[in-house]
Motif scaffolding. Structure first.
Motif, mmCIF file in Angstrom:
data_model
loop_
_atom_site.group_PDB
_atom_site.id
_atom_site.type_symbol
_atom_site.label_atom_id
_atom_site.label_comp_id
_atom_site.label_asym_id
_atom_site.label_seq_id
_atom_site.Cartn_x
_atom_site.Cartn_y
_atom_site.Cartn_z
ATOM 1 N N ASP A 58 0.816 -1.216 0.000
ATOM 2 C CA ASP A 58 0.000 0.000 0.000
ATOM 3 C C ASP A 58 0.853 1.271 0.000
ATOM 4 O O ASP A 58 0.383 2.348 0.359
ATOM 5 C CB ASP A 58 -0.939 0.010 1.203
ATOM 6 C CG ASP A 58 -0.198 -0.071 2.530
ATOM 7 O OD1 ASP A 58 1.032 -0.293 2.508
ATOM 8 O OD2 ASP A 58 -0.846 0.081 3.586
ATOM 9 N N PHE A 59 2.102 1.176 -0.443
ATOM 10 C CA PHE A 59 2.991 2.338 -0.431
ATOM 11 C C PHE A 59 2.593 3.359 -1.499
ATOM 12 O O PHE A 59 2.079 3.003 -2.567
ATOM 13 C CB PHE A 59 4.439 1.906 -0.688
ATOM 14 C CG PHE A 59 5.203 1.551 0.564
ATOM 15 C CD1 PHE A 59 4.551 1.244 1.742
ATOM 16 C CD2 PHE A 59 6.590 1.504 0.555
ATOM 17 C CE1 PHE A 59 5.264 0.908 2.888
ATOM 18 C CE2 PHE A 59 7.307 1.169 1.680
ATOM 19 C CZ PHE A 59 6.639 0.881 2.856
ATOM 20 N N SER A 60 2.878 4.615 -1.228
ATOM 21 C CA SER A 60 2.704 5.685 -2.201
ATOM 22 C C SER A 60 3.944 5.756 -3.094
ATOM 23 O O SER A 60 4.947 5.063 -2.859
ATOM 24 C CB SER A 60 2.532 7.023 -1.484
ATOM 25 O OG SER A 60 3.741 7.378 -0.811
ATOM 26 N N THR A 61 3.881 6.617 -4.122
ATOM 27 C CA THR A 61 5.027 6.818 -5.009
ATOM 28 C C THR A 61 6.274 7.204 -4.227
ATOM 29 O O THR A 61 7.353 6.628 -4.417
ATOM 30 C CB THR A 61 4.716 7.915 -6.039
ATOM 31 O OG1 THR A 61 3.589 7.512 -6.820
ATOM 32 C CG2 THR A 61 5.898 8.175 -6.953
ATOM 33 N N GLN A 62 6.125 8.183 -3.331
ATOM 34 C CA GLN A 62 7.272 8.657 -2.564
ATOM 35 C C GLN A 62 7.808 7.575 -1.635
ATOM 36 O O GLN A 62 9.024 7.424 -1.470
ATOM 37 C CB GLN A 62 6.888 9.902 -1.754
ATOM 38 C CG GLN A 62 6.611 11.149 -2.591
ATOM 39 C CD GLN A 62 5.266 11.098 -3.322
ATOM 40 O OE1 GLN A 62 4.353 10.347 -2.923
ATOM 41 N NE2 GLN A 62 5.142 11.880 -4.384
ATOM 42 N N GLU A 63 6.908 6.812 -1.030
ATOM 43 C CA GLU A 63 7.350 5.736 -0.132
ATOM 44 C C GLU A 63 8.077 4.650 -0.913
ATOM 45 O O GLU A 63 9.062 4.075 -0.432
ATOM 46 C CB GLU A 63 6.145 5.157 0.598
ATOM 47 C CG GLU A 63 5.576 6.075 1.669
ATOM 48 C CD GLU A 63 4.272 5.541 2.249
ATOM 49 O OE1 GLU A 63 4.079 5.664 3.469
ATOM 50 O OE2 GLU A 63 3.453 5.002 1.476
ATOM 51 N N GLY A 64 7.612 4.362 -2.131
ATOM 52 C CA GLY A 64 8.283 3.360 -2.958
ATOM 53 C C GLY A 64 9.685 3.794 -3.345
ATOM 54 O O GLY A 64 10.633 2.999 -3.300
ATOM 55 N N GLN A 65 9.826 5.064 -3.721
ATOM 56 C CA GLN A 65 11.144 5.575 -4.075
ATOM 57 C C GLN A 65 12.090 5.548 -2.878
ATOM 58 O O GLN A 65 13.269 5.197 -3.010
ATOM 59 C CB GLN A 65 11.021 7.000 -4.632
ATOM 60 C CG GLN A 65 10.352 7.057 -5.998
ATOM 61 C CD GLN A 65 10.120 8.474 -6.478
ATOM 62 O OE1 GLN A 65 10.249 9.432 -5.705
ATOM 63 N NE2 GLN A 65 9.773 8.630 -7.749
ATOM 64 N N ARG A 66 11.566 5.910 -1.712
ATOM 65 C CA ARG A 66 12.393 5.895 -0.505
ATOM 66 C C ARG A 66 12.797 4.460 -0.150
ATOM 67 O O ARG A 66 13.935 4.216 0.275
ATOM 68 C CB ARG A 66 11.637 6.545 0.649
ATOM 69 C CG ARG A 66 12.496 6.719 1.899
ATOM 70 C CD ARG A 66 11.887 7.716 2.875
ATOM 71 N NE ARG A 66 10.531 7.363 3.279
ATOM 72 C CZ ARG A 66 9.444 8.034 2.921
ATOM 73 N NH1 ARG A 66 9.551 9.095 2.131
ATOM 74 N NH2 ARG A 66 8.253 7.659 3.352
#
Length: 260
Positions: free
Chosen positions: A73-81
């Motif tokens: 359920d990660f967001s774009t920013q969480e995935g990049q991080r």
């Protein structure tokens, strides 16, 4: 140092790092990535350790992928991080270790598992090994260096096919692709890794570290690998290992490298 998800053992100059999550087929989660970083850091700092062998517990899996439940359920920013932190903490860290890391691939090495094996300096595999990057079947791409290291090892075309089909290859095909250096039985996997490690340990640890830096420089587009090689070659002349190695050669005796 105590761990929940890995095992760390040192024996006669070899550090054995074993991913120990058998009920999850040794899948990588954030906690395991953190523990692996700590274990590799400890091995790097331990002067008694000359070579590191990385493997998975049991007979089924080296690492069967990432723990998808952690980031579904990660967001774009969480995935990049997630990718950035993982690459820095573990995958790039392993690739740039000053001590040789041998991945002994015992079974499935999928997704993050194959990416971890590819971060090692080279790989050997058991006959039951299966390798692949299945991320596109989940609507994502490899995020721990897979799109970069796989083409370096097997070539662009084969890497594209493996990534786009999300398929697996077996150990023999991995050998044909130059993804692994050797294939052996499951029973002989660790003994083979140990045999190679013992041959490595006969040589100068200082020179080996320099060679790792020089080889890695060839894959850094911002660095001239030939210049790094020249610098490291010259630096070797100022080491005690060089003096011992050349003296031993001229005296026709076995070198006893001080590691300095």
């Amino acid at each position: 140092m105590e761990f929940e998800n890995i095992l760390l053992e040192n024996n006669e100059g070899i550090a054995y790092i074993t991913i120990n999550r058998p009920t999850k087929l040794n899948a990588l989660n954030k906690a395991t990535i953190g523990e692996l970083h700590d274990a590799f850091s400890a091995a790097e700092e331990d002067r008694e350790v000359k070579v590191i062998i990385l493997t998975g517990i049991g007979e089924k899996a080296f690492v069967a992928g990432a723990d998808i439940s952690e980031f579904a359920d990660f967001s774009t920013q969480e995935g990049q991080r997630l990718a950035a932190e993982g690459q820095k903490k573990l995958f790039d860290f392993v690739e740039n270790m000053s001590k040789p890391v041998i991945a002994a691939v015992n079974g499935f090495a999928l997704g993050g598992g194959l990416e971890l094996a590819m971060a090692a300096h080279f790989r050997i595999a058991s006959e039951n090994a299966k390798m692949g990057l299945p991320e596109v079947s989940l609507g994502v791409i490899p995020g721990y260096g897979g799109t970069q290291r796989l083409p370096q090892l097997v070539g662009k075309g084969r890497a594209m096919e493996m990534i786009m089909t999300a398929g697996m290859i077996d150990a023999r095909q991995a050998l044909e692709y130059n993804l692994v250096n050797h294939v052996t039985t499951l029973e002989e996997l660790l003994p083979m890794a140990e045999k190679i490690a013992s041959r490595i340990m006969n040589n100068s640890t200082v020179a080996i570290s320099a060679a790792i830096r020089a080889v890695n420089a060839a894959f850094d587009k911002e660095v001239n690998g030939f210049e790094v090689e020249i610098e490291e070659f010259g630096n070797a002349f100022g080491t005690e290992d060089f003096k011992e190695g050349t003296s031993a050669f001229l005296a026709k005796r076995k070198a006893d490298f001080p590691g300095k």
